[in-house]
Enzyme design. Structure first.
Site, mmCIF file in Angstrom:
data_model
loop_
_atom_site.group_PDB
_atom_site.id
_atom_site.type_symbol
_atom_site.label_atom_id
_atom_site.label_comp_id
_atom_site.label_asym_id
_atom_site.label_seq_id
_atom_site.Cartn_x
_atom_site.Cartn_y
_atom_site.Cartn_z
ATOM 1 N N SER A 68 0.882 -1.327 -0.042
ATOM 2 C CA SER A 68 0.077 -0.115 -0.068
ATOM 3 C C SER A 68 1.021 1.127 0.011
ATOM 4 O O SER A 68 1.623 1.524 -0.875
ATOM 5 C CB SER A 68 -1.063 -0.129 1.063
ATOM 6 N N HIS A 105 -4.805 -1.657 -4.099
ATOM 7 C CA HIS A 105 -5.985 -2.283 -3.470
ATOM 8 C C HIS A 105 -7.371 -1.962 -4.660
ATOM 9 O O HIS A 105 -8.224 -1.521 -4.418
ATOM 10 C CB HIS A 105 -6.510 -1.218 -2.236
#
Length: 243
Positions: free
Chosen positions: A134, A170
């Site tokens: 991330s 994501h």
């Protein structure tokens, strides 16, 4: 021991729930360790939790996961102060640097205050494998979409720029991510942008993509580019190797 070339594994994964611990290293973290080429001793992994505020409870979970995996782990905490005056020696003594998720905007600001951005570039050039999830993926690129400023996604463009592309994370688990990337690429705010579903990662040698890999059976990876003729963002699926 170091990788033969500057190496980055940028992911939307890496951790999994442990059997008797809170966390375990997932296949993506094990892949990052394998890319370092270490043999004959315990791998050394530097965990960087800046994006989450260097939470001690998470460090403890990483310690447990490292014990299960047979990995020697250190934590580069910058709160309330760095662990040493010589960050280059601290970082370059590892085989892998793994950067955890959280606020990529805060991460980049704090790293630059302490000169860690230059240290990580030096480590990358020396063959220390750089990886993360991330925020720990976006940081290596020119920028990407982030919720660092609030629930509405915004674009950061002040990443470390080791990789001259944008990055989206994501893609399959947060509905706003894909349209935000497409809009940023179409407008020119982001360059060509490599993206991952949860559980997927992108292996770069130098600045060239070697392959997309995944620790989940359906996780995908993508390249979003701007069509010069139409100004529209065009998404292409990448071939993904399952770990």
């Amino acid at each position: 021991m170091a990788a033969d070339h500057p190496t980055i594994l940028a992911t939307s994964g890496g951790w999994r729930s442990g059997h008797r611990t809170q966390l375990e290293f997932g296949p993506l973290i094990h892949h990052a360790i394998a890319l370092s080429g270490v043999t004959g001793r315990r791998p050394r992994l530097c965990h960087v939790g800046t994006a989450g505020g260097d939470q001690l409870y998470f460090n403890a979970w990483v310690d447990e996961a490292a014990r299960v995996a047979g990995v020697e782990v250190s934590h580069l905490n910058l709160f309330p102060m760095p662990p040493t005056a010589d960050l280059a020696d601290f970082v370059l003594g590892n085989d892998v640097v793994w950067v955890n998720g959280g606020s990529v905007a805060n991460l980049l600001a704090v790293w630059r205050v302490h000169g860690l951005d230059a240290v990580l570039r030096r480590a990358w050039q020396a063959g220390v494998v750089l990886g993360g999830v991330s925020a720990g993926s976006i940081c290596w690129f020119t920028g990407g979409t982030t919720d660092s400023f609030g629930p509405e996604l915004r674009v950061v463009t002040n990443g470390l720029g080791l990789l001259p592309y944008g990055n989206g994370v994501h893609f399959d688990s947060e509905a706003a991510r894909r349209p935000a990337v497409h809009a940023a690429v179409a407008s020119g705010e982001l360059p060509a942008t490599y993206c991952t579903d949860d559980g997927a990662g992108l292996h770069f040698r130098g600045t060239e993509l070697v392959e997309a890999v995944a620790e989940r059976p359906t996780a995908g990876a993508y390249l979003v580019e701007r069509d010069a003729a139409t100004g529209v963002a065009v998404e292409s699926a990448l071939e993904v190797r399952r770990l």
